[in-house]
Design a protein around this motif. Sequence first.
Motif, PDB file in Angstrom:
ATOM      1  N   ARG A   4      -3.003   8.078   6.192  1.00 41.40           N
ATOM      2  CA  ARG A   4      -3.724   8.411   4.968  1.00 41.40           C
ATOM      3  C   ARG A   4      -4.906   7.463   4.830  1.00 41.40           C
ATOM      4  O   ARG A   4      -4.863   6.313   5.270  1.00 41.40           O
ATOM      5  CB  ARG A   4      -2.813   8.288   3.741  1.00 41.40           C
ATOM      6  N   GLU A  15       1.571   5.988   7.137  1.00 43.87           N
ATOM      7  CA  GLU A  15       2.266   6.163   5.864  1.00 43.87           C
ATOM      8  C   GLU A  15       3.334   5.097   5.634  1.00 43.87           C
ATOM      9  O   GLU A  15       3.646   4.775   4.488  1.00 43.87           O
ATOM     10  CB  GLU A  15       2.890   7.557   5.791  1.00 43.87           C
ATOM     11  N   SER A 227      -6.883   3.333  -3.592  1.00 38.28           N
ATOM     12  CA  SER A 227      -5.581   3.635  -3.009  1.00 38.28           C
ATOM     13  C   SER A 227      -4.553   2.575  -3.358  1.00 38.28           C
ATOM     14  O   SER A 227      -4.894   1.417  -3.607  1.00 38.28           O
ATOM     15  CB  SER A 227      -5.684   3.726  -1.482  1.00 38.28           C
ATOM     16  N   ASN A 287       2.982  10.791  -4.157  1.00 37.30           N
ATOM     17  CA  ASN A 287       1.709  10.700  -4.866  1.00 37.30           C
ATOM     18  C   ASN A 287       0.587  10.488  -3.856  1.00 37.30           C
ATOM     19  O   ASN A 287       0.619   9.531  -3.085  1.00 37.30           O
ATOM     20  CB  ASN A 287       1.759   9.526  -5.855  1.00 37.30           C
ATOM     21  N   PRO A 288      -0.436  11.345  -3.843  1.00 34.48           N
ATOM     22  CA  PRO A 288      -1.523  11.195  -2.868  1.00 34.48           C
ATOM     23  C   PRO A 288      -2.346   9.929  -3.045  1.00 34.48           C
ATOM     24  O   PRO A 288      -3.091   9.541  -2.139  1.00 34.48           O
ATOM     25  CB  PRO A 288      -2.380  12.446  -3.095  1.00 34.48           C
TER      26      PRO A 288
END
Length: 339
Positions: A4, A15, A227, A287-288
């Motif tokens: 990500r 991840e 992020s 959750n992105p």
Amino acid sequence: MQTRKIGKTALSVTEYSFGTAPLGGMYRACPRDAAMETLEAAWDSGMRYFDTAPWYGFGLAERRVGDFLRDKPSGSHVLSTKVGRLQRPVPDDQVPSYGFVDPLPFETDYDYSYDGIMRSVEFSYARLGLNRIDILFVHDIGVYTHGAERNAVYLRQLLDGGLKALEELKSGGTIAAYGLGVNEIEVCLDVMRQATIDCILLAGRYTLLDRSAVAELLPLCEAAQTSLIVGGVFNSGILATGPVEGAHFDYLPATPEVLEKVAAMQAIAESQGVPLAAPAMQFPLQNPLVASVLLGTARRSSLERNMALESHRLTADQFAAYEAHTLVAPPLGTDAVRV
């Protein structure tokens, strides 16, 4: 392993990622052979993002991570370390513990200023023996670490000069991203209201049990495209062990309220046919905004056991069953060894 993106940068991380505080002897000694074996297990699992800090064993973890990554192909991994603490050599009989066993012979000085951050980066390069650091986190700034009076001084150092140093390092290509590495929400809000950062390494505040980040921090992160890297997903162990006697939450013995909530969560997990540690580990990635879940251990067997939890994949409906038993803003233990 899937990756990500970090904020608005071009940098991507796996991840799941490996946290190296235990390799610095956090709470128990970690022999070098065990450290290297555990790092190899992390690599074999597909992890390509490794996080370390000068604080972990007063440089010991950085040395070990650098030794491990030195022969890996260029560009094959992402490395983060931290700034805000400078290590100063002291006589052997004056080495503090701070929860680390058999650390290197140094004492720590806090410095979040422009010069302090630039010095910290140079020292980290020397300990790592590497020529690339991808992410820098400002480590443990906040009231829980420093108290209100001292933190006001350190926060002013960061806002007046430290962030400028980080931005120069990023714009000059020395690093790809920067942010905060903390255990508390309030300092994240303080900084994000005045500056834009790429990422936050947040321990224990966005977990299956503890949702302290939801009300204010997550909306700010979404608006700024910042992020999260989430550490402490087991909240000091209780989401891995369940509500057993002696279970800890936030580095302290769990309260009756926490034990009750975790018991309810464990019953749900059993009804779903999974160990409680599986939804605990997987939850943040629903959750992105979360780029990675950071897992730290000094044992190969523990790392392999944690990664095996990925085989117990949960659905959104299954995660929803835990919502009624979450905590919003529990206190943080004052004796915490932080991310």
